[in-house]
Scaffold this active site. Structure first.
Site, PDB file in Angstrom:
ATOM      1  N   LEU A 202       0.854  -1.197   0.000  1.00 20.54           N
ATOM      2  CA  LEU A 202       0.000   0.000   0.000  1.00 20.54           C
ATOM      3  C   LEU A 202       0.887   1.244   0.000  1.00 20.54           C
ATOM      4  O   LEU A 202       1.770   1.357   0.841  1.00 20.54           O
ATOM      5  CB  LEU A 202      -0.877   0.040   1.255  1.00 20.54           C
ATOM      6  CG  LEU A 202      -2.046  -0.932   1.379  1.00 20.54           C
ATOM      7  CD1 LEU A 202      -2.808  -0.622   2.667  1.00 20.54           C
ATOM      8  CD2 LEU A 202      -2.972  -0.872   0.182  1.00 20.54           C
ATOM      9  N   HIS A 203       0.641   2.157  -0.930  1.00 21.37           N
ATOM     10  CA  HIS A 203       1.386   3.421  -0.878  1.00 21.37           C
ATOM     11  C   HIS A 203       0.646   4.600  -1.500  1.00 21.37           C
ATOM     12  O   HIS A 203       1.179   5.701  -1.562  1.00 21.37           O
ATOM     13  CB  HIS A 203       2.747   3.271  -1.551  1.00 21.37           C
ATOM     14  CG  HIS A 203       2.662   3.090  -3.046  1.00 21.37           C
ATOM     15  ND1 HIS A 203       2.368   1.883  -3.634  1.00 21.37           N
ATOM     16  CD2 HIS A 203       2.810   3.963  -4.062  1.00 21.37           C
ATOM     17  CE1 HIS A 203       2.348   2.025  -4.934  1.00 21.37           C
ATOM     18  NE2 HIS A 203       2.601   3.271  -5.240  1.00 21.37           N
ATOM     19  N   ARG A 204      -0.607   4.398  -1.989  1.00 20.39           N
ATOM     20  CA  ARG A 204      -1.345   5.530  -2.573  1.00 20.39           C
ATOM     21  C   ARG A 204      -1.663   6.553  -1.492  1.00 20.39           C
ATOM     22  O   ARG A 204      -2.136   6.169  -0.404  1.00 20.39           O
ATOM     23  CB  ARG A 204      -2.675   5.065  -3.167  1.00 20.39           C
ATOM     24  CG  ARG A 204      -2.570   4.200  -4.369  1.00 20.39           C
ATOM     25  CD  ARG A 204      -2.178   4.948  -5.626  1.00 20.39           C
ATOM     26  NE  ARG A 204      -1.538   3.975  -6.488  1.00 20.39           N
ATOM     27  CZ  ARG A 204      -0.451   4.186  -7.219  1.00 20.39           C
ATOM     28  NH1 ARG A 204       0.113   5.373  -7.225  1.00 20.39           N
ATOM     29  NH2 ARG A 204       0.080   3.240  -7.933  1.00 20.39           N
TER      30      ARG A 204
END
Ligand code: UD1
Ligand code: UDP
Length: 360
Positions: A202-204
């Site tokens: 996850l990195h958005r």
């Protein structure tokens, strides 16, 4: 004439590697500029080593900052560098800030520009990547698309069809080219995972920047971990926020540093399911036939849903969707989308060498 690749982030490296290799095989003169948008050893160097990319001819060391600060620093550094190098053509990849900055500088310097992975659209202008994609595609002289939808988007935006080439997916060239190096069993053992496990990235900004969103993500993952052990290599953007939001090395959650390409893809290949908000990971799981649950409300890669293993889920849908995947009811397509066959790099090289012959 010389072709200049401008790259700056982890997904850029994975996409550029097969294009650099194909141009080398075609005997083309080329150079590579690293903007330094990603700079940690685990976000940058490891990809150059593992994917056989040449050492950058220049590293601009631009680093991190707000959207405006980073883009401004990229523009200033790239203007000087591209003016000095005066290449015949500039190649940019994907949708990151380094891509936009290089495209804008190329346009202002009247240097021809080619965009690899053109035409993807999420239709969500709150994503920085969507802004970058749309602008880059307006500036590019040559546009390389991974799927027919992308060609359609470009045509509707008024891009001259003569500039657009459907060539397939260079990220999948890298995947297929390194398949025999992946070792899921060794990777699982190295990270202390049981035989059945999942992988999470996850990195958005929409999932990790806002504390409330990060708490929702942490809650959803903790709930999912009751059903499946999760390996979670944390992007540097999200490490601190997800931990602060309550994601911890609890039973079933294995927090890891960002992984090298071979280690990461080994884990993905052996996974029962992948949970992600990454663009590239939606495509890689499509080709590997690994069920993918994407924690987003839109995707710029709909072919991964229609042809592949991908499904978009809201946070509260994650645990039930995972149960369904683990019950094994989903069917997996036998092969990837058309032209995701490991030959996108050579197709791009063919178009570029023809273009160079006629443009000097
Ligand atoms: C960028 C791209 C995103 C892409 C992602 C791939 C933009 C707008 N976003 O997001 O589309 O999916 O790369 O991974 O270009 N950091 C480090 N070390 C590094 C790099 C970053 O610690 O080597 C940290 C810094 O705190 C930085 C933050 O991560 O502020 C975000 O980095 P940045 O490059 O701005 O965006 P990404 O989230 O990586
Ligand atoms: N990746 C990796 N190690 C990790 C996470 C990702 O090697 O810990 C690889 C993977 O191949 C992925 C690519 O890096 O497709 C790009 O990743 P990222 O999700 O950061 O970027 P995006 O595709 O979302 O822009």
């Amino acid at each position: 004439g010389q072709v200049l690749h401008v790259v700056g982030t982890r997904p850029n490296f994975v996409k550029a590697a097969p294009v650099v290799a194909a141009l080398r095989a075609a005997g083309c003169d080329q150079a590579l500029v690293h903007t330094g948008q990603h700079y940690d050893e685990r976000m940058s160097d490891v990809f150059f080593r593992q994917l056989g990319l040449p050492e950058p001819d220049t590293d601009l060391g631009v680093g991190s900052g707000s959207q405006a600060r980073q883009t401004a620093d990229l523009l200033v550094a790239l203007e000087a560098e591209l003016t000095a190098r005066a290449p015949t053509l500039i190649l940019v990849y994907g949708d990151v800030n380094s891509t936009l900055a290089a495209a804008l500088v190329a346009a202002k310097l009247s240097i021809p520009l080619a965009h690899v992975e053109a035409g993807l659209r999420s239709f969500d202008m709150t994503m920085p990547e969507e802004v970058n994609r749309r602008l880059v595609d307006q500036l590019a002289d040559l546009l390389f698309a991974t799927s027919p939808e992308a060609v359609g988007h470009l045509s509707r935006e008024g891009v001259d069809p003569a500039r657009v080439h459907l060539v397939g997916n260079p990220m999948i060239d890298t995947l297929l080219g390194h398949l025999d190096r992946f070792d899921p069993v060794a990777a699982r053992a190295a990270y202390g995972l049981p035989e059945r496990y999942g992988v999470v990235t996850l990195h958005r900004p929409a999932n990790v920047d806002d504390p409330e969103a990060a708490r929702a993500a942490a809650r959803a993952l903790t709930e999912a971990a009751a059903h499946l052990d999760l390996a979670v290599p944390l992007h540097p953007r999200s490490g601190a926020t997800l931990r602060a939001a309550g994601l911890a090395d609890a039973p079933g959650i294995h927090l890891l540093e960002p992984l090298g390409y071979v280690e990461f893809m080994s884990l993905v290949q052996g996974a029962a399911a992948v949970i992600t908000d990454s663009g590239g990971v939606q495509e890689e799981t499509t080709v590997l036939g690994v069920p993918c649950l994407t924690l987003r409300s839109t995707t710029e890669r709909p072919v991964t849903v229609t042809h592949g293993t991908n499904r978009l889920v809201r946070h509260e849908e994650l645990a039930p969707a995972l149960d369904k995947v683990l019950a094994g009811t989903a069917t997996v397509p036998a092969e990837g989308p058309p032209l995701w066959d490991g030959k996108a790099g050579p197709r791009i090289a063919r178009v570029l060498t023809r273009w160079l012959e006629s443009h000097g």
